[in-house]
Design a protein around this motif. Structure first.
Motif, PDB file in Angstrom:
ATOM      1  N   TYR A 123      -0.164   2.020  -7.627  1.00  0.00           N
ATOM      2  CA  TYR A 123       1.420   2.303  -7.254  1.00  0.00           C
ATOM      3  C   TYR A 123       2.217   1.713  -8.489  1.00  0.00           C
ATOM      4  N   SER A 148      -1.399   6.833   2.793  1.00  0.00           N
ATOM      5  CA  SER A 148      -0.180   6.535   2.091  1.00  0.00           C
ATOM      6  C   SER A 148       0.924   5.937   2.843  1.00  0.00           C
ATOM      7  N   HIS A 159       7.424  -0.186  -1.692  1.00  0.00           N
ATOM      8  CA  HIS A 159       7.597   1.358  -1.177  1.00  0.00           C
ATOM      9  C   HIS A 159       7.412   1.489   0.309  1.00  0.00           C
ATOM     10  N   VAL A 162       3.469   5.601  -0.745  1.00  0.00           N
ATOM     11  CA  VAL A 162       3.133   5.811  -2.025  1.00  0.00           C
ATOM     12  C   VAL A 162       2.686   7.194  -2.335  1.00  0.00           C
TER      13      VAL A 162
END
Length: 350
Positions: A123, A148, A159, A162
């Motif tokens: 990432y 993800s 995040h 990802v």
């Protein structure tokens, strides 16, 4: 029948989700022409494999067990294993990618990110460098992003989800191919809906492969799942997953430490721990033996050697590097997880 590439409305909904999440303010945007819909993840990966030309295809060890069956089924490319080292927590790096592309002439690389079984994840700047190296050397990068939404610690702080899509410069010239679906990240495996993102030309080949491989996903289901791709709903799913699964991850890692199992890498993503059995007594230090003993206590584990992807058994003369590992899952609910870890504790005491 639905179009083999999928219903246009769903394809556009997928494109809109990725643009909203990862491509705000960028000139190059995904459209429905960059998306193909398939009936499940394996179907999507099979379409990608059928679309590859005669290239050297890099794949990591360890990685998702089903890749071995995929490689065995399609003979148009040559699978080339890339070793991940226990001493480095089985970490994938951009520098390693550059070395493997140049030294082995790789034309494509397949990886699960987040990584199954280790819980590692590319990432941020490292993923950006990884995508950039693929662009520089014109190596197709195939990302299996089915986990993800399952992010923890500093990854989740950075995040909500990802994806390599964040670092694609041009959606039609960067050969970044992304496969994801409703199975894990939305927790709807029974709907059998996945999607593939990539350059228009590649998506056309993938759709063509689907015409003889699977015929396409069911049209009514495609229509029904469009609201699930709304960015606000999708982000809500991701945050709910992270809240619930981080607690289960922490419970499992504490139990692993208390039992004396090795853990080369504390998972930052996914819902698995890839544990080392090397310090256990004889009879339990092998992944197969550990599986059989745990089964006697009504616990399912997965032997590590199953992730030593070996298409055609070309390395059958070599002992598996992963024979003293096992994958444990914190996917079940907390009550079942507590029962399972308690039973493994009893096993190790006997």
């Amino acid at each position: 029948y639905s179009p083999v590439a999928g219903a246009r409305e769903l394809r556009q909904a997928v494109a809109d989700l990725y643009n909203a999440r990862y491509r705000k303010g960028m000139a190059s945007q995904y459209s429905y022409e960059n998306v193909a819909i398939s009936s499940g993840g394996r179907s999507g990966l099979a379409r990608v494999a059928a679309s590859l030309g005669p290239v050297h295809l890099g794949h990591y060890l360890p990685d998702y067990t089903a890749y071995e069956e995929l490689f065995d089924a399609f003979k148009g490319f040559v699978p080339m294993p890339i070793l991940l080292e226990e001493s480095d927590g089985f970490r994938v790096t951009a520098d390693q990618l550059r070395h493997e592309i140049v030294s082995r002439g790789l034309g494509a690389v397949l990886l699960s990110n987040p990584h199954n079984p280790t819980g590692q994840v590319l990432y941020g700047p490292e993923l950006e460098r990884y995508v950039g190296i693929g662009r520089q050397y014109r190596c197709a990068l195939i990302f299996d992003e089915f986990y993800s939404h399952y992010l923890y610690d500093e990854v989740a702080q950075a995040h909500t989800s990802v994806s390599a899509a964040r670092y694609v410069e041009d959606v039609n010239t960067d050969t970044v191919i992304i496969v994801d679906g409703l199975t894990k990240n939305w927790r709807y495996p029974g709907l059998r809906i996945s999607w593939t993102l990539g350059p228009k030309e590649i998506i056309q080949r993938i759709a063509s492969a689907g015409s003889f491989l699977d015929g396409g996903a069911a049209h009514p289901i495609q229509k029904a799942v469009i609201p699930m791709l709304d960015p606000a709903f999708a982000d809500g799913q991701a945050l709910s997953i992270q809240s619930a699964f981080s607690v289960k991850r922490d419970h499992m890692t504490r139990a692993i430490d208390a039992m004396g199992l090795g853990l080369p890498h504390r998972p930052k993503a996914g819902f698995y721990c890839f544990v080392s059995l090397k310090n256990l007594r004889p009879g339990l230090e092998d992944g197969i033996e550990f599986f059989e003993a745990a089964l006697g206590h009504k616990v399912i584990t997965v032997p590590g050697k199953f992730f030593d992807v070996n298409p055609g058994q070309r390395r059958r003369h070599l002992p598996s590097r992963l024979s003293q590992f096992a994958r444990l899952s914190y996917g079940p609910n907390m009550h079942e997880l507590e029962r399972g870890m308690s039973r493994l504790k009893e096993l190790l005491k006997t």
